[in-house]
Design a protein around this motif. Structure first.
Motif, PDB file in Angstrom:
ATOM      1  N   ILE A  36     -20.922 -16.958  26.748  1.00 16.55           N
ATOM      2  CA  ILE A  36     -21.172 -17.081  25.222  1.00 16.55           C
ATOM      3  C   ILE A  36     -22.530 -16.856  24.703  1.00 16.55           C
ATOM      4  CG2 ILE A  36     -19.161 -18.720  24.698  1.00 16.55           C
ATOM      5  CD1 ILE A  36     -21.302 -20.914  24.282  1.00 16.55           C
ATOM      6  N   ASN A  37     -22.660 -16.502  23.534  1.00 14.45           N
ATOM      7  CA  ASN A  37     -23.989 -16.123  23.079  1.00 14.45           C
ATOM      8  C   ASN A  37     -24.555 -17.497  22.486  1.00 14.45           C
ATOM      9  OD1 ASN A  37     -25.807 -14.801  21.464  1.00 14.45           O
ATOM     10  ND2 ASN A  37     -24.613 -14.670  19.692  1.00 14.45           N
ATOM     11  N   GLN A  38     -25.038 -18.238  23.604  1.00 19.84           N
ATOM     12  CA  GLN A  38     -25.756 -19.308  23.365  1.00 19.84           C
ATOM     13  C   GLN A  38     -26.247 -19.997  24.598  1.00 19.84           C
ATOM     14  OE1 GLN A  38     -28.160 -21.276  22.111  1.00 19.84           O
ATOM     15  NE2 GLN A  38     -27.088 -21.509  20.087  1.00 19.84           N
ATOM     16  N   ASP A  39     -27.506 -20.877  24.575  1.00 16.41           N
ATOM     17  CA  ASP A  39     -28.007 -21.638  25.899  1.00 16.41           C
ATOM     18  C   ASP A  39     -27.070 -22.916  26.069  1.00 16.41           C
ATOM     19  OD1 ASP A  39     -29.918 -19.388  26.263  1.00 16.41           O
ATOM     20  OD2 ASP A  39     -30.934 -20.208  24.781  1.00 16.41           O
ATOM     21  N   ALA A  40     -25.774 -22.823  26.296  1.00 13.85           N
ATOM     22  CA  ALA A  40     -25.011 -23.820  26.272  1.00 13.85           C
ATOM     23  C   ALA A  40     -23.949 -23.849  27.410  1.00 13.85           C
ATOM     24  CB  ALA A  40     -24.176 -24.197  24.970  1.00 13.85           C
ATOM     25  N   TRP A  41     -23.838 -24.763  28.126  1.00 10.74           N
ATOM     26  CA  TRP A  41     -22.930 -24.755  29.342  1.00 10.74           C
ATOM     27  C   TRP A  41     -21.799 -25.922  29.146  1.00 10.74           C
ATOM     28  CZ3 TRP A  41     -28.079 -24.078  29.349  1.00 10.74           C
ATOM     29  CH2 TRP A  41     -28.470 -22.941  30.188  1.00 10.74           C
ATOM     30  N   PHE A  42     -20.529 -25.483  29.275  1.00 14.42           N
ATOM     31  CA  PHE A  42     -19.257 -26.647  29.334  1.00 14.42           C
ATOM     32  C   PHE A  42     -19.007 -26.793  30.598  1.00 14.42           C
ATOM     33  CE2 PHE A  42     -17.581 -25.692  24.878  1.00 14.42           C
ATOM     34  CZ  PHE A  42     -18.891 -26.027  24.211  1.00 14.42           C
ATOM     35  N   SER A  43     -18.817 -28.048  30.916  1.00  9.34           N
ATOM     36  CA  SER A  43     -18.139 -28.069  32.437  1.00  9.34           C
ATOM     37  C   SER A  43     -16.982 -29.338  32.270  1.00  9.34           C
ATOM     38  CB  SER A  43     -19.216 -28.863  33.211  1.00  9.34           C
ATOM     39  OG  SER A  43     -20.219 -27.827  33.455  1.00  9.34           O
ATOM     40  N   LEU A  44     -15.935 -29.018  33.224  1.00 11.36           N
ATOM     41  CA  LEU A  44     -14.701 -29.999  33.043  1.00 11.36           C
ATOM     42  C   LEU A  44     -14.816 -30.683  34.613  1.00 11.36           C
ATOM     43  CD1 LEU A  44     -11.793 -27.766  31.584  1.00 11.36           C
ATOM     44  CD2 LEU A  44     -12.825 -29.793  30.571  1.00 11.36           C
ATOM     45  N   GLY A  45     -14.437 -31.894  34.503  1.00 10.62           N
ATOM     46  CA  GLY A  45     -14.069 -32.573  35.915  1.00 10.62           C
ATOM     47  C   GLY A  45     -12.984 -33.525  35.686  1.00 10.62           C
ATOM     48  N   LYS A  46     -12.236 -33.730  36.798  1.00 10.22           N
ATOM     49  CA  LYS A  46     -11.139 -34.631  36.976  1.00 10.22           C
ATOM     50  C   LYS A  46     -11.792 -35.678  37.681  1.00 10.22           C
ATOM     51  CE  LYS A  46      -7.613 -31.945  35.111  1.00 10.22           C
ATOM     52  NZ  LYS A  46      -6.070 -31.334  35.316  1.00 10.22           N
ATOM     53  N   PHE A  47     -11.755 -37.050  37.771  1.00 13.05           N
ATOM     54  CA  PHE A  47     -12.434 -37.996  38.609  1.00 13.05           C
ATOM     55  C   PHE A  47     -11.497 -39.202  38.954  1.00 13.05           C
ATOM     56  CE2 PHE A  47     -15.680 -35.997  35.909  1.00 13.05           C
ATOM     57  CZ  PHE A  47     -16.484 -35.250  37.143  1.00 13.05           C
ATOM     58  N   GLU A  48     -11.512 -39.808  40.217  1.00 12.98           N
ATOM     59  CA  GLU A  48     -10.768 -40.988  40.447  1.00 12.98           C
ATOM     60  C   GLU A  48     -11.351 -42.393  40.066  1.00 12.98           C
ATOM     61  OE1 GLU A  48      -7.726 -40.901  41.943  1.00 12.98           O
ATOM     62  OE2 GLU A  48      -7.633 -38.847  42.162  1.00 12.98           O
ATOM     63  N   LYS A  49     -10.303 -43.163  39.642  1.00 12.99           N
ATOM     64  CA  LYS A  49     -10.828 -44.694  39.091  1.00 12.99           C
ATOM     65  C   LYS A  49     -11.824 -45.194  40.344  1.00 12.99           C
ATOM     66  CE  LYS A  49      -8.892 -48.969  37.937  1.00 12.99           C
ATOM     67  NZ  LYS A  49      -7.738 -49.652  37.340  1.00 12.99           N
ATOM     68  N   GLY A  50     -12.728 -45.634  39.796  1.00 23.92           N
ATOM     69  CA  GLY A  50     -13.667 -46.203  40.996  1.00 23.92           C
ATOM     70  C   GLY A  50     -14.810 -45.456  41.408  1.00 23.92           C
ATOM     71  N   SER A  51     -14.861 -44.162  41.108  1.00 16.93           N
ATOM     72  CA  SER A  51     -15.780 -43.190  41.435  1.00 16.93           C
ATOM     73  C   SER A  51     -17.010 -43.178  40.534  1.00 16.93           C
ATOM     74  CB  SER A  51     -15.247 -42.056  41.703  1.00 16.93           C
ATOM     75  OG  SER A  51     -14.724 -41.333  40.585  1.00 16.93           O
ATOM     76  N   SER A  52     -17.990 -42.486  40.725  1.00 20.84           N
ATOM     77  CA  SER A  52     -19.083 -42.139  39.932  1.00 20.84           C
ATOM     78  C   SER A  52     -19.428 -40.640  40.017  1.00 20.84           C
ATOM     79  CB  SER A  52     -20.278 -43.199  40.009  1.00 20.84           C
ATOM     80  OG  SER A  52     -20.850 -43.005  41.411  1.00 20.84           O
ATOM     81  N   VAL A  53     -20.316 -40.252  38.916  1.00 24.65           N
ATOM     82  CA  VAL A  53     -20.667 -38.761  39.139  1.00 24.65           C
ATOM     83  C   VAL A  53     -21.840 -38.737  38.148  1.00 24.65           C
ATOM     84  CG1 VAL A  53     -18.753 -38.187  37.099  1.00 24.65           C
ATOM     85  CG2 VAL A  53     -20.057 -36.387  38.734  1.00 24.65           C
ATOM     86  N   SER A  54     -22.926 -37.937  38.469  1.00 28.51           N
ATOM     87  CA  SER A  54     -23.879 -37.666  37.535  1.00 28.51           C
ATOM     88  C   SER A  54     -23.987 -36.136  36.866  1.00 28.51           C
ATOM     89  CB  SER A  54     -25.155 -37.941  38.452  1.00 28.51           C
ATOM     90  OG  SER A  54     -25.325 -37.049  39.455  1.00 28.51           O
ATOM     91  N   TYR A  55     -24.717 -35.851  36.123  1.00 20.35           N
ATOM     92  CA  TYR A  55     -24.682 -34.601  35.424  1.00 20.35           C
ATOM     93  C   TYR A  55     -26.162 -34.322  34.953  1.00 20.35           C
ATOM     94  CZ  TYR A  55     -24.134 -30.375  32.611  1.00 20.35           C
ATOM     95  OH  TYR A  55     -24.144 -29.169  32.009  1.00 20.35           O
TER      96      TYR A  55
END
Length: 242
Positions: A165-184
């Motif tokens: 796209i014409n912008q300095d933007a990033w979209f991300s999707l994630g599917k995560f299990e209960k009890g886990s953790s994730v950073s961004y």
């Protein structure tokens, strides 16, 4: 000196609502007949609509200009046609982008005569105005976002596998299990992070979020998310100076 983190919480039940019979819409930001002075945008993120379109209905040809439009079907299928000559049907698992630029026309209908369509339509202010319109669509396999972030939208200059796209933007999707953790970690200085919970439950910046809740975070280079229930999450990494 530690940066001051600013955050805004948008709970699902605080969104604007419109019921047109064939269209049931929830608006995170001011849109159409829904207006809240403090809910106009989050940086470059201008619109986040959660629409349910009944079988056989939709929007006829209508114009857009100088807006980046990202459509993410969640259930069902969307029939698209535009003035650039594109016709297609996109379904859950697909993502569509349009850089409206100096102007285009398009229509969008529920492709089914029997099943409802649920989609997210997101508008982002452009980086450059009046460019030639652009179109893109892509299928992203669910396995590719299991337990990790999958980048689905990125700037035109990016050479990765995301839609551009014409912008300095990033979209991300994630599917995560209960009890886990994730950073961004955000991709660009000056950007903010807008986290939208499509399904499930998470905790981020000491805030508990459930289905269709969202949080906007500014001033943090990286966030950590605790998964409280099996979750499907969209992160929008967008400029704040738009």
């Amino acid at each position: 000196m530690k940066k001051e983190i600013q955050k805004v919480i948008h709970k699902a039940n605080s969104r604007g609502a419109a019921d047109h019979g064939w269209l049931k819409a929830r608006h995170t930001f001011s849109f159409a007949g829904y207006y809240e002075e403090d809910r106009e945008q989050f940086g470059a993120l201008r619109v986040l609509n959660d629409d349910i379109i009944e079988a056989g209905y939709g929007f006829g040809m209508h114009p857009h200009n100088n807006m980046e439009i990202i459509t993410i079907p969640l259930e069902g299928a969307l029939k698209h046609k535009d003035s650039m000559g594109h016709t297609s049907v996109i379904k859950a698992g697909d993502v569509q982008v349009m850089s409206a630029g100096k102007g285009l026309m398009h229509s969008e209908y529920n492709a089914s005569e029997t099943e409802a369509l649920n989609l997210l339509q997101i508008w982002v202010f452009p980086k450059h105005r009046n460019i030639d319109p652009r179109y893109g669509e892509k299928t992203f396999e669910p396995e590719s976002m299991k337990g990790k972030w999958l980048n689905i939208v990125s700037p035109i200059e990016d050479t990765g596998g995301a839609l551009q796209i014409n912008q300095d933007a990033w979209f991300s999707l994630g599917k995560f299990e209960k009890g886990s953790s994730v950073s961004y970690a955000k991709k660009r200085a000056g950007n903010g992070l807008y986290v939208f919970v499509i399904e499930g439950g998470i905790e981020v910046e000491d805030e508990a979020l459930s289905r269709r809740d969202a949080i906007g975070i500014e001033g943090s280079d990286e966030i950590n998310i605790e998964i409280k229930d099996h979750a499907y999450v969209l992160i929008m990494d967008v400029p704040m100076n738009a």
